[in-house]
Write a protein that holds these residues in place. Structure first.
Motif, short mmCIF file in Angstrom:
data_model
loop_
_atom_site.label_atom_id
_atom_site.label_comp_id
_atom_site.label_asym_id
_atom_site.label_seq_id
_atom_site.Cartn_x
_atom_site.Cartn_y
_atom_site.Cartn_z
N ASN A 1 0.83 -1.20 0.00
CA ASN A 1 0.00 0.00 0.00
C ASN A 1 0.86 1.25 0.00
O ASN A 1 2.03 1.23 0.40
N ILE A 2 0.25 2.36 -0.42
CA ILE A 2 0.89 3.68 -0.35
C ILE A 2 0.00 4.60 0.48
O ILE A 2 -1.19 4.75 0.19
N HIS A 3 0.58 5.19 1.53
CA HIS A 3 -0.11 6.16 2.37
C HIS A 3 0.61 7.49 2.23
O HIS A 3 1.81 7.57 2.52
N VAL A 4 -0.10 8.53 1.80
CA VAL A 4 0.48 9.87 1.71
C VAL A 4 -0.32 10.79 2.62
O VAL A 4 -1.46 11.14 2.31
N TYR A 5 0.28 11.18 3.75
CA TYR A 5 -0.39 12.03 4.72
C TYR A 5 -0.10 13.50 4.40
O TYR A 5 0.33 14.29 5.26
N ALA A 6 -0.36 13.84 3.14
CA ALA A 6 -0.09 15.18 2.61
C ALA A 6 -0.65 15.18 1.19
O ALA A 6 -1.15 14.16 0.72
N PRO A 7 -0.55 16.29 0.48
CA PRO A 7 -1.01 16.29 -0.91
C PRO A 7 -0.21 15.33 -1.79
O PRO A 7 1.02 15.28 -1.72
N LEU A 8 -0.92 14.57 -2.60
CA LEU A 8 -0.32 13.67 -3.57
C LEU A 8 -0.55 14.27 -4.95
O LEU A 8 -1.66 14.22 -5.49
N ARG A 9 0.51 14.87 -5.54
CA ARG A 9 0.37 15.56 -6.82
C ARG A 9 1.22 14.93 -7.92
O ARG A 9 1.14 15.35 -9.07
N VAL B 1 -13.77 13.69 -4.58
CA VAL B 1 -12.47 13.09 -4.26
C VAL B 1 -11.30 13.95 -4.74
O VAL B 1 -10.19 13.85 -4.19
N GLN B 2 -11.49 14.78 -5.75
CA GLN B 2 -10.42 15.63 -6.25
C GLN B 2 -9.97 16.62 -5.18
O GLN B 2 -10.75 17.44 -4.69
N GLY B 3 -8.70 16.51 -4.78
CA GLY B 3 -8.16 17.39 -3.76
C GLY B 3 -8.65 17.10 -2.37
O GLY B 3 -8.40 17.87 -1.44
N LYS B 4 -9.31 15.96 -2.19
CA LYS B 4 -9.86 15.59 -0.88
C LYS B 4 -9.14 14.36 -0.33
O LYS B 4 -8.34 13.72 -1.02
N ALA B 5 -9.45 14.02 0.92
CA ALA B 5 -8.94 12.77 1.51
C ALA B 5 -9.67 11.61 0.84
O ALA B 5 -10.90 11.54 0.86
N ALA B 6 -8.90 10.71 0.23
CA ALA B 6 -9.53 9.64 -0.55
C ALA B 6 -8.62 8.42 -0.60
O ALA B 6 -7.42 8.47 -0.27
N GLN B 7 -9.20 7.31 -1.03
CA GLN B 7 -8.44 6.08 -1.25
C GLN B 7 -8.70 5.57 -2.66
O GLN B 7 -9.74 5.85 -3.26
N VAL B 8 -7.74 4.79 -3.16
CA VAL B 8 -7.85 4.18 -4.49
C VAL B 8 -7.65 2.69 -4.33
O VAL B 8 -6.71 2.24 -3.66
N ARG B 9 -8.54 1.91 -4.93
CA ARG B 9 -8.43 0.45 -4.87
C ARG B 9 -8.96 -0.12 -6.17
O ARG B 9 -9.56 0.58 -6.99
N PHE C 1 -3.72 5.72 -0.35
CA PHE C 1 -4.45 6.64 0.52
C PHE C 1 -3.75 7.99 0.50
O PHE C 1 -2.52 8.06 0.52
N SER C 2 -4.53 9.06 0.46
CA SER C 2 -3.94 10.40 0.53
C SER C 2 -4.92 11.34 1.20
O SER C 2 -6.13 11.23 1.03
N LEU C 3 -4.36 12.32 1.95
CA LEU C 3 -5.19 13.33 2.57
C LEU C 3 -5.62 14.41 1.59
O LEU C 3 -6.54 15.19 1.86
N CYS C 4 -4.94 14.45 0.42
CA CYS C 4 -5.28 15.42 -0.62
C CYS C 4 -4.91 14.81 -1.96
O CYS C 4 -3.75 14.86 -2.37
#
Length: 264
Positions: free
Chosen positions: A190-198, A240-248, A214-217
């Motif tokens: 898994n990938i967890h990004v506790y910040a913007p993922l750009r 989900v754009q620019g929001k806290a979201a998950q991808v699966r 997972f990302s907070l942004c």
């Protein structure tokens, strides 16, 4: 099948080696067009040294699958394709599902024939007309069915700038700072990004279809789970754009990315 010996008879092999049958992890290149130049160009665009994901493979053994082509499709020269595959850190070793002419051509350049029934997982890539790689899915054939947990987690606590890349081989990746545009984070888990993922994020890089991002942004250039990817050219939903979201990946066997908001 196993064949070994510790004796000294002329009909026996030395004790220094043993020959056994085995199933090895492979990826499959599922061809959807008979145009070798198109296939080579698409592979280089995605996985070549200057492509979008140049380090996606790590000298993985590969079987070329012709089973989706019309048997009347003209046979193209495999030698240029083999060179391209090797430049993408793939090792072509076998071929399957081709017409008699295609199989003969493959055997002539040193590939071996692989029976279709030994591999029933998903393909590494489907190359079709038009000349765009629409979907990339890793195929892994496991000799051992039991799943073994990954060895821990990699933690990155500094921002990733454009051009930087992090690969968490065999484990999850936790990023505590921003992943800027042009940066790339890759993990076998898994990938967890506790910040913007750009930038780009690729989880389950070696075929783990249960991996998540997972990302907070969530504002990525590209997201990928086990090779199924989506770029920023396809806009995400406003929730989900620019929001806290998950991808699966979807669990219906359709190999579709699901992007969901994380409940606060």
């Amino acid at each position: 099948m196993s064949f070994s010996s510790a004796g000294h008879s002329a009909n026996q092999v030395p004790a220094s080696f043993e020959i056994k049958s085995a199933q090895l992890p492979l990826v499959a290149l599922l061809l959807k067009t008979g145009d070798g130049a198109v296939i080579a160009a698409d592979l280089l665009r995605q996985f070549g040294p200057e492509g979008e994901s140049p380090d996606f493979f790590d000298h993985d053994a590969l079987v070329i699958d012709f089973s989706h082509l019309d048997p009347q499709t003209p046979v193209f020269d495999l030698v240029p394709l083999l060179k391209v595959l090797r430049s993408c850190s793939l090792v072509p070793v076998a071929v399957r599902g081709g017409s008699p002419q295609a199989m003969a051509s493959a055997l002539a350049v040193g590939l071996v024939e692989a029976p279709l029934e030994i591999q029933r997982a998903r393909p590494v890539a489907e190359i079709s007309e038009p000349a765009i790689v629409h979907e990339t899915v890793r195929e892994v054939v496991h000799e051992v069915v039991r799943e073994v947990p990954g060895p821990g987690t990699m933690v990155v606590d500094k921002p990733l700038r454009s051009g930087q890349k992090i690969y968490a081989r065999g484990c999850d990746l936790v990023v505590l700072a921003m992943v800027n545009q042009g940066a790339e984070v890759v993990a076998d888990g898994n990938i967890h990004v506790y910040a913007p993922l750009r930038g780009k994020a690729m989880a389950g890089a070696r075929g783990n279809t249960n991996a998540r991002i997972f990302s907070l942004c969530l504002e990525p250039e590209l997201i990928s789970i086990a090779g199924v990817y989506r770029t920023s050219e396809n806009a995400m939903a406003p929730d989900v754009q620019g929001k806290a979201a998950q991808v699966r990946l979807s669990n219906d066997g359709q190999d579709k990315l699901i992007i969901e908001a994380l409940n606060s």
